[in-house]
Enzyme design. Structure first.
Site, PDB file in Angstrom:
ATOM      1  N   SER A   1       0.826  -1.205   0.000  1.00 44.06           N
ATOM      2  CA  SER A   1       0.000   0.000   0.000  1.00 44.06           C
ATOM      3  C   SER A   1       0.858   1.253   0.000  1.00 44.06           C
ATOM      4  O   SER A   1       0.387   2.323  -0.366  1.00 44.06           O
ATOM      5  CB  SER A   1      -0.870   0.056   1.259  1.00 44.06           C
ATOM      6  OG  SER A   1      -1.591  -1.120   1.398  1.00 44.06           O
TER       7      SER A   1
ATOM      8  N   HIS B   1      -1.332  -2.630  -7.047  1.00 42.42           N
ATOM      9  CA  HIS B   1      -2.045  -2.366  -5.803  1.00 42.42           C
ATOM     10  C   HIS B   1      -3.561  -2.495  -5.964  1.00 42.42           C
ATOM     11  O   HIS B   1      -4.201  -1.639  -6.590  1.00 42.42           O
ATOM     12  CB  HIS B   1      -1.667  -0.946  -5.311  1.00 42.42           C
ATOM     13  CG  HIS B   1      -2.263  -0.583  -3.995  1.00 42.42           C
ATOM     14  ND1 HIS B   1      -2.686   0.691  -3.688  1.00 42.42           N
ATOM     15  CD2 HIS B   1      -2.536  -1.325  -2.897  1.00 42.42           C
ATOM     16  CE1 HIS B   1      -3.170   0.715  -2.470  1.00 42.42           C
ATOM     17  NE2 HIS B   1      -3.100  -0.496  -1.970  1.00 42.42           N
TER      18      HIS B   1
ATOM     19  N   GLU C   1      -3.860   0.127  -8.951  1.00 35.13           N
ATOM     20  CA  GLU C   1      -2.796   1.102  -9.222  1.00 35.13           C
ATOM     21  C   GLU C   1      -1.560   0.329  -9.671  1.00 35.13           C
ATOM     22  O   GLU C   1      -1.171  -0.638  -9.006  1.00 35.13           O
ATOM     23  CB  GLU C   1      -2.448   1.888  -7.953  1.00 35.13           C
ATOM     24  CG  GLU C   1      -3.452   2.958  -7.581  1.00 35.13           C
ATOM     25  CD  GLU C   1      -3.049   3.707  -6.306  1.00 35.13           C
ATOM     26  OE1 GLU C   1      -3.253   4.917  -6.250  1.00 35.13           O
ATOM     27  OE2 GLU C   1      -2.557   3.074  -5.339  1.00 35.13           O
TER      28      GLU C   1
ATOM     29  N   ASN D   1      -4.402   6.463  -1.879  1.00 37.99           N
ATOM     30  CA  ASN D   1      -4.261   6.609  -0.422  1.00 37.99           C
ATOM     31  C   ASN D   1      -3.774   8.002  -0.030  1.00 37.99           C
ATOM     32  O   ASN D   1      -4.132   8.516   1.026  1.00 37.99           O
ATOM     33  CB  ASN D   1      -3.323   5.535   0.154  1.00 37.99           C
ATOM     34  CG  ASN D   1      -4.024   4.191   0.232  1.00 37.99           C
ATOM     35  OD1 ASN D   1      -5.251   4.129   0.215  1.00 37.99           O
ATOM     36  ND2 ASN D   1      -3.260   3.123   0.317  1.00 37.99           N
TER      37      ASN D   1
HETATM   38  N1  LIG Z   1      -5.902  -5.316   3.996  1.00 39.22           N
HETATM   39  C1  LIG Z   1      -6.133  -4.325   3.153  1.00 39.22           C
HETATM   40  O1  LIG Z   1      -7.183  -3.665   3.168  1.00 39.22           O
HETATM   41  C2  LIG Z   1      -5.120  -4.009   2.094  1.00 39.22           C
HETATM   42  C3  LIG Z   1      -5.509  -3.278   0.955  1.00 39.22           C
HETATM   43  C4  LIG Z   1      -4.572  -3.044  -0.063  1.00 39.22           C
HETATM   44  C5  LIG Z   1      -3.267  -3.486   0.095  1.00 39.22           C
HETATM   45  N2  LIG Z   1      -2.916  -4.165   1.230  1.00 39.22           N
HETATM   46  C6  LIG Z   1      -1.526  -4.652   1.329  1.00 39.22           C
HETATM   47  O2  LIG Z   1      -1.523  -6.054   1.036  1.00 39.22           O
HETATM   48  C7  LIG Z   1      -0.466  -6.690   1.766  1.00 39.22           C
HETATM   49  C8  LIG Z   1      -1.055  -7.839   2.577  1.00 39.22           C
HETATM   50  O3  LIG Z   1      -2.008  -7.323   3.481  1.00 39.22           O
HETATM   51  P1  LIG Z   1      -3.122  -8.247   4.144  1.00 39.22           P
HETATM   52  O4  LIG Z   1      -4.060  -7.327   4.831  1.00 39.22           O
HETATM   53  O5  LIG Z   1      -3.621  -9.230   3.150  1.00 39.22           O
HETATM   54  O6  LIG Z   1      -2.226  -9.025   5.239  1.00 39.22           O
HETATM   55  P2  LIG Z   1      -2.623 -10.328   6.082  1.00 39.22           P
HETATM   56  O7  LIG Z   1      -1.896 -10.199   7.362  1.00 39.22           O
HETATM   57  O8  LIG Z   1      -4.082 -10.558   6.074  1.00 39.22           O
HETATM   58  O9  LIG Z   1      -1.949 -11.539   5.235  1.00 39.22           O
HETATM   59  C9  LIG Z   1      -0.564 -11.693   5.073  1.00 39.22           C
HETATM   60  C10 LIG Z   1      -0.254 -13.169   4.872  1.00 39.22           C
HETATM   61  O10 LIG Z   1       1.133 -13.278   4.547  1.00 39.22           O
HETATM   62  C11 LIG Z   1       1.629 -14.445   5.172  1.00 39.22           C
HETATM   63  N3  LIG Z   1       3.093 -14.377   5.275  1.00 39.22           N
HETATM   64  C12 LIG Z   1       3.839 -13.751   6.214  1.00 39.22           C
HETATM   65  N4  LIG Z   1       5.147 -13.914   5.935  1.00 39.22           N
HETATM   66  C13 LIG Z   1       5.226 -14.654   4.805  1.00 39.22           C
HETATM   67  C14 LIG Z   1       6.303 -15.156   4.038  1.00 39.22           C
HETATM   68  N5  LIG Z   1       7.574 -14.920   4.367  1.00 39.22           N
HETATM   69  N6  LIG Z   1       6.032 -15.898   2.927  1.00 39.22           N
HETATM   70  C15 LIG Z   1       4.746 -16.160   2.582  1.00 39.22           C
HETATM   71  N7  LIG Z   1       3.682 -15.711   3.286  1.00 39.22           N
HETATM   72  C16 LIG Z   1       3.918 -14.956   4.382  1.00 39.22           C
HETATM   73  C17 LIG Z   1       0.921 -14.503   6.509  1.00 39.22           C
HETATM   74  O11 LIG Z   1       0.957 -15.825   7.051  1.00 39.22           O
HETATM   75  C18 LIG Z   1      -0.483 -14.030   6.122  1.00 39.22           C
HETATM   76  O12 LIG Z   1      -1.316 -15.122   5.807  1.00 39.22           O
HETATM   77  C19 LIG Z   1       0.188  -5.600   2.594  1.00 39.22           C
HETATM   78  O13 LIG Z   1       1.314  -5.117   1.900  1.00 39.22           O
HETATM   79  C20 LIG Z   1      -0.891  -4.529   2.701  1.00 39.22           C
HETATM   80  O14 LIG Z   1      -0.357  -3.248   2.890  1.00 39.22           O
HETATM   81  C21 LIG Z   1      -3.808  -4.455   2.223  1.00 39.22           C
END
Ligand SMILES: NC(=O)c1ccc[n+]([C@@H]2O[C@H](COP(=O)([O-])OP(=O)(O)OC[C@H]3O[C@@H](n4cnc5c(N)ncnc54)[C@H](O)[C@@H]3O)[C@@H](O)[C@H]2O)c1
Length: 403
Positions: A119, A140, A152, A190
């Site tokens: 993000s 993104h 994005e 954002n």
């Molecule tokens: N949640 C949102 O609303 C949102 C929106 C847009 C972008 N993002 C971005 O997306 C990304 C993920 O966010 P999320 O909310 O899905 O996180 P999340 O915590 O729900 O999921 C992350 C997953 O990654 C796994 N993980 C951790 N280390 C790892 C590794 N070394 N290898 C493989 N898997 C691994 C974890 O076990 C977990 O299941 C972030 O960069 C976040 O900024 C999130």
């Protein structure tokens, strides 16, 4: 380059949704996670998203099973050997993401594109830690990815133009609206959204209006939900983190509202904590009012006036700054805000809305707010240049757009 198969690393909230979106378009996906349970949960989430479509009569159970055949859950990265594209969706931590890409480069072929769903982190910094910065790109999605059309696309400083083209084509092939954005903190959506949300928190903090009142007014304007409902949904801790990153990059005009910090310090992180600006399923104990009062005492800023112009002009001013920095075109800025956050379709985005108000009027109001509310309203130089040039919006036929 045609993308025949995709790997998604990180099967959490976003990874599972991204896998569903890609499989829905008929492209096979390998969904991996460091945690085996998370892999299964991710695959289950994909099935649940499809099941909702079945329940609504939008697809049959047979079609659901066909789509699920395109998803392979895999606990190890070595199953990503033959993918054309990897989308990383592990937690928002630069070192962790860099480590994941370093591992991926030992597993994937040299032609594989590396994309990150980050993000806010720097794509150039992610690229620098791998041996293929030219194939590293930001991709993104917005939450929920199955409903939000925008993606994005953020090239790093040395990303190949061919990689950008490939990802624009891929985004279109999975039925998303791609917007290419020059790399900057918060990217486009954002960055503009946070300025708008932060201003509404200033309004609450200064006793200009209640959070319910502000939410109602912004919904009446046409936003899909009020800013405080949205902040509670995103999570106030995550919002504060984004606000801090923006503040660090852009300086005083992005200073996070103190009330946001106070709520996070008091564990009021939003829906997930059961309390944020609103209380969820419990009684109200007056804590929010107490925190607002503390803020008033500390800042000595109170009794300012609430108008919807405050958050909207803050967003318009940032949109003008983004345009002046050539982060994106005027058309893409408006498209992104409509598709990414649900800025009212009939108003066509913040820059069209500014043209409707009149750029001279926007400039006048920003000057007034700068005097009364602070330098965060310092007008973007582009606005003054437009007024001097007579480009004052729809009424003259020329503003950000030509009419
Ligand atoms: N949640 C949102 O609303 C949102 C929106 C847009 C972008 N993002 C971005 O997306 C990304 C993920 O966010 P999320 O909310 O899905 O996180 P999340 O915590 O729900 O999921 C992350 C997953 O990654 C796994 N993980 C951790 N280390 C790892 C590794 N070394 N290898 C493989 N898997 C691994 C974890 O076990 C977990 O299941 C972030 O960069 C976040 O900024 C999130």
């Amino acid at each position: 380059m045609y993308i025949y198969k995709v790997g998604v690393v990180g099967a959490g909230t976003m990874g599972a949704q991204i896998a569903q979106v890609i499989s829905f378009a008929g492209v096979p996906v390998v969904l991996t996670d460091v945690n085996e349970v998370a892999v299964q949960q991710g695959v289950d989430t994909v099935r649940k998203i499809y099941q909702v479509r079945v329940d609504k009569g939008k697809m049959t159970s047979e079609q659901l099973e066909e789509k699920m055949l395109l998803i392979t859950g895999a606990p190890r990265l070595d199953q990503l050997r033959d993918v054309d594209l990897v989308i990383e969706a592990v937690p928002e931590n630069l070192e962790l993401k860099q480590q994941v890409f370093r591992e991926l480069q030992t597993q994937c072929s040299s032609g594989t594109i590396f994309a990150s769903n980050t993000s806010a982190l720097s794509i150039s910094a992610l690229g620098a830690s791998s041996n293929r910065a030219h194939k590293m790109i930001g991709f993104h999605f917005f939450n929920p990815a199955y409903a939000m059309p925008l993606v994005e696309i953020i090239p790093g400083l040395v990303t190949d133009p061919q990689t950008v083209d490939d990802m624009v084509g891929f985004a279109e092939s999975i039925r998303k609206v791609p917007i290419v954005v020059k790399e900057c903190a918060g990217f486009l959506v954002n960055r503009l959204l946070m300025v708008y949300l932060n201003e509404t928190v200033f309004c609450l903090q200064e006793h200009a209006a209640s959070h319910e009142h502000i939410d109602q007014d912004m919904v009446a304007f046409g936003m899909p939900m009020g800013p405080f409902t949205l902040l509670d949904t995103i999570g106030l801790d995550i919002s504060l983190e984004v606000a801090r990153i923006l503040h660090q990059s852009y300086g005083p005009r992005m200073v996070p509202a103190m009330l946001l910090e106070k709520l996070v310090q008091n564990g009021r992180c939003g829906v997930k904590a059961g309390r944020g600006f609103y209380e969820y399923g419990g009684t109200t104990n007056g804590e929010l009012e107490q925190l607002i009062q503390e803020g008033v005492n500390e800042t000595q800023q109170h009794g300012t006036k609430w108008t919807i112009a405050r958050p909207l002009l803050a967003m318009i001013n940032e949109a003008a700054t983004v345009l002046q920095e050539t982060v994106a075109s005027a058309r893409d800025i408006d498209l992104a805000m409509v598709a990414g956050i649900g800025f009212p379709t009939e108003k066509e985005g913040p820059l069209h809305y500014a043209d409707d108000i009149g750029i001279d009027q926007v400039l006048r109001e920003l000057e007034e707010m700068k005097s009364n509310l602070g330098i965060r309203f310092w007008p973007a130089p582009l606005l003054r240049r437009m007024v001097d040039a007579g480009l004052t919006g729809r009424k003259t036929g020329h503003g950000f757009f030509t009419y």
